[in-house]
Design a protein around this motif. Structure first.
Motif, mmCIF file in Angstrom:
data_model
loop_
_atom_site.group_PDB
_atom_site.id
_atom_site.type_symbol
_atom_site.label_atom_id
_atom_site.label_comp_id
_atom_site.label_asym_id
_atom_site.label_seq_id
_atom_site.Cartn_x
_atom_site.Cartn_y
_atom_site.Cartn_z
ATOM 1 N N ALA A 228 0.826 -1.205 0.000
ATOM 2 C CA ALA A 228 0.000 0.000 0.000
ATOM 3 C C ALA A 228 0.864 1.260 0.000
ATOM 4 O O ALA A 228 0.548 2.247 -0.681
ATOM 5 N N GLY A 229 1.966 1.212 0.753
ATOM 6 C CA GLY A 229 2.865 2.357 0.777
ATOM 7 C C GLY A 229 3.490 2.618 -0.581
ATOM 8 O O GLY A 229 3.570 3.770 -1.033
ATOM 9 N N ALA A 230 3.940 1.566 -1.253
ATOM 10 C CA ALA A 230 4.534 1.728 -2.582
ATOM 11 C C ALA A 230 3.499 2.218 -3.582
ATOM 12 O O ALA A 230 3.765 3.102 -4.405
ATOM 13 N N TRP A 231 2.300 1.645 -3.513
ATOM 14 C CA TRP A 231 1.233 2.053 -4.427
ATOM 15 C C TRP A 231 0.901 3.531 -4.245
ATOM 16 O O TRP A 231 0.748 4.272 -5.225
ATOM 17 N N TRP A 232 0.812 3.976 -2.992
ATOM 18 C CA TRP A 232 0.484 5.377 -2.742
ATOM 19 C C TRP A 232 1.626 6.290 -3.203
ATOM 20 O O TRP A 232 1.386 7.373 -3.749
ATOM 21 N N ALA A 233 2.862 5.870 -2.970
ATOM 22 C CA ALA A 233 4.004 6.693 -3.361
ATOM 23 C C ALA A 233 4.052 6.905 -4.865
ATOM 24 O O ALA A 233 4.227 8.040 -5.337
ATOM 25 N N PHE A 234 3.883 5.842 -5.633
ATOM 26 C CA PHE A 234 3.988 5.963 -7.081
ATOM 27 C C PHE A 234 2.743 6.591 -7.692
ATOM 28 O O PHE A 234 2.803 7.123 -8.798
ATOM 29 N N ASP A 239 6.139 16.581 -7.395
ATOM 30 C CA ASP A 239 7.110 17.127 -8.350
ATOM 31 C C ASP A 239 7.807 16.008 -9.121
ATOM 32 O O ASP A 239 9.013 16.080 -9.403
ATOM 33 N N GLY A 240 7.050 14.962 -9.405
ATOM 34 C CA GLY A 240 7.573 13.876 -10.215
ATOM 35 C C GLY A 240 8.379 12.831 -9.474
ATOM 36 O O GLY A 240 8.818 11.846 -10.071
ATOM 37 N N THR A 241 8.585 13.011 -8.169
ATOM 38 C CA THR A 241 9.406 12.062 -7.424
ATOM 39 C C THR A 241 8.543 11.167 -6.537
ATOM 40 O O THR A 241 7.494 11.586 -6.042
ATOM 41 N N TYR A 242 9.012 9.955 -6.329
ATOM 42 C CA TYR A 242 8.351 9.005 -5.433
ATOM 43 C C TYR A 242 9.074 8.919 -4.095
ATOM 44 O O TYR A 242 8.892 7.952 -3.343
ATOM 45 N N ASP A 246 8.689 12.941 0.865
ATOM 46 C CA ASP A 246 7.752 13.956 0.384
ATOM 47 C C ASP A 246 6.305 13.474 0.370
ATOM 48 O O ASP A 246 5.411 14.233 -0.005
ATOM 49 N N ILE A 247 6.072 12.203 0.763
ATOM 50 C CA ILE A 247 4.739 11.612 0.651
ATOM 51 C C ILE A 247 4.408 10.949 1.996
ATOM 52 O O ILE A 247 4.693 9.759 2.205
ATOM 53 N N PRO A 248 3.836 11.695 2.948
ATOM 54 C CA PRO A 248 3.680 11.199 4.321
ATOM 55 C C PRO A 248 2.968 9.858 4.458
ATOM 56 O O PRO A 248 3.420 8.992 5.220
ATOM 57 N N LEU A 249 1.860 9.661 3.766
ATOM 58 C CA LEU A 249 1.135 8.405 3.934
ATOM 59 C C LEU A 249 1.947 7.226 3.421
ATOM 60 O O LEU A 249 1.966 6.156 4.048
#
Length: 359
Positions: A228-234, A239-242, A246-249
């Motif tokens: 779930a963490g990887a899915w939410w990150a991508f 700004d185009g980065t995973y 930069d992605i708290p959840l």
């Protein structure tokens, strides 16, 4: 580091030395040392994938939570005072040195300079020193966890597994339903919500809750959290980065899934004692974790003009890889070692130990 954090690592739990007479957990010590190296590597190379390989912040908050739970076997007020002293004294020395440097670059401190005395909010300075002071969000988050720990530990012990699960709810709500307020309050709430699960997981580790879980159940819980963490990150790149920082959840979910088996399946690190050099390095990292963390960005800042000077030396220009980030990484560690020699003793003073050049 997530939310307000602009970096991705920290000392295991800031002040984390074992109580006098306690047996050191060399597995924990090795994780802490590796995390500090990973912090410096991240801030040097800024590789976004490092957070997936080893989410330092989640690991460090979990280790700190475990150590805090052990300490709370003693009177809570005394433990909190001791932790704050070990955190604040090195911060005050760091703030004094950095403050003078920033003042020479035009910084005029105002009323919010009080956050350098008690960092319940982010201590801040001027733009020139931002690279150095931006990492202090970790100390602020750690301070709040320390203050809240007596209550959090009691709540966890009421129903460990349900409380662990529910501890992920705040970050989910902040990232999907509500927005955290702007400013220092929002930064504090965001970071606390991101790493609450990991801190409580440290409590669960110390209480033996994780040891009672079947290995298959741990893996069955960790895998979907990380997925779930990887899915939410991508799916929610900034700004185009995973980059998890930069992605708290994504940071919260990936760290939760990563740290869970890391604390449940603990390999025997007794072999470390049979390798004196490696054991010594790990010991120094742990005894000077706060110093390494506080000063590593200053070392990276100082490495740039130092390398610039090397370009003026023909032999250095010819024979050294001055334009390599790996070279800067190496120079930074030399400067970090110098900072440890100059300021590491402050950690001894804060812990009421005899000051030593090296532990």
């Amino acid at each position: 580091m997530a939310s307000s954090g602009t970096s991705s690592g920290a000392p295991s739990g800031a002040p984390s030395a074992a109580p006098s007479g306690a047996v050191r957990d060399r597995y924990f010590d090795a994780l802490r040392a590796f995390a500090l190296v990973r912090v410096v590597a991240y801030h040097t190379f800024e590789w976004p994938w490092l957070g997936f390989v080893f989410p330092s912040m989640g690991v460090m908050f979990a280790l700190a939570g475990s150590l805090m739970a052990r300490s709370l076997e003693r009177p809570a007020a005394r433990v909190v005072r001791s932790r704050l002293r070990r955190l604040l004294v090195p911060l005050w020395v760091f703030g004094a040195v950095l403050g003078v440097a920033m003042a020479k670059h035009g910084w005029l401190p105002g009323a919010d300079a009080l956050y350098w005395v008690l960092p319940v909010g982010d201590p801040r300075g001027d733009a020139w020193g931002e690279q150095a002071w931006a990492v202090l969000w970790y100390l602020r988050t750690y301070l709040w966890f320390v203050l809240l720990s007596p209550v959090l530990l009691r709540v966890l012990r009421l129903a460990p597994l349900p409380v662990l699960l529910l501890s992920l709810v705040p970050v989910v709500l902040f990232e999907t339903v509500w927005s955290v307020p702007d400013g220092r309050l929002g930064s504090a709430l965001s970071d606390l919500s991101v790493f609450l699960f990991c801190w409580l997981l440290g409590f669960a580790h110390r209480d033996g809750v994780l040891d009672r879980l079947r290995p298959a159940a741990v893996l069955a819980a960790a895998a979907p959290l990380m997925a779930a963490g990887a899915w939410w990150a991508f799916g929610h790149r900034v700004d185009g980065t995973y980059d998890l920082d930069d992605i708290p959840l994504a940071q919260a979910l990936w760290s939760a899934g990563f740290v869970l088996p890391l604390l449940r399946f603990r390999p025997d690190f007794g072999w470390l004692a049979r390798r004196p050099v490696a054991d010594r390095v790990v010991s120094v990292f742990n005894a000077r974790a706060v110093t390494v963390y506080l000063w590593h960005e200053v070392a990276l800042m100082a490495s740039v003009p130092l390398i610039d000077l090397m370009w003026d030396v023909p032999a250095f220009e010819r024979d050294l890889p001055l334009d390599s980030m790996w070279f800067q990484f190496g120079i930074a560690w030399v400067l970090i070692a110098l900072a440890v020699a100059l300021f590491g003793w402050v950690e001894d003073v804060a812990a009421k130990r005899r000051p030593r050049l090296l532990p």
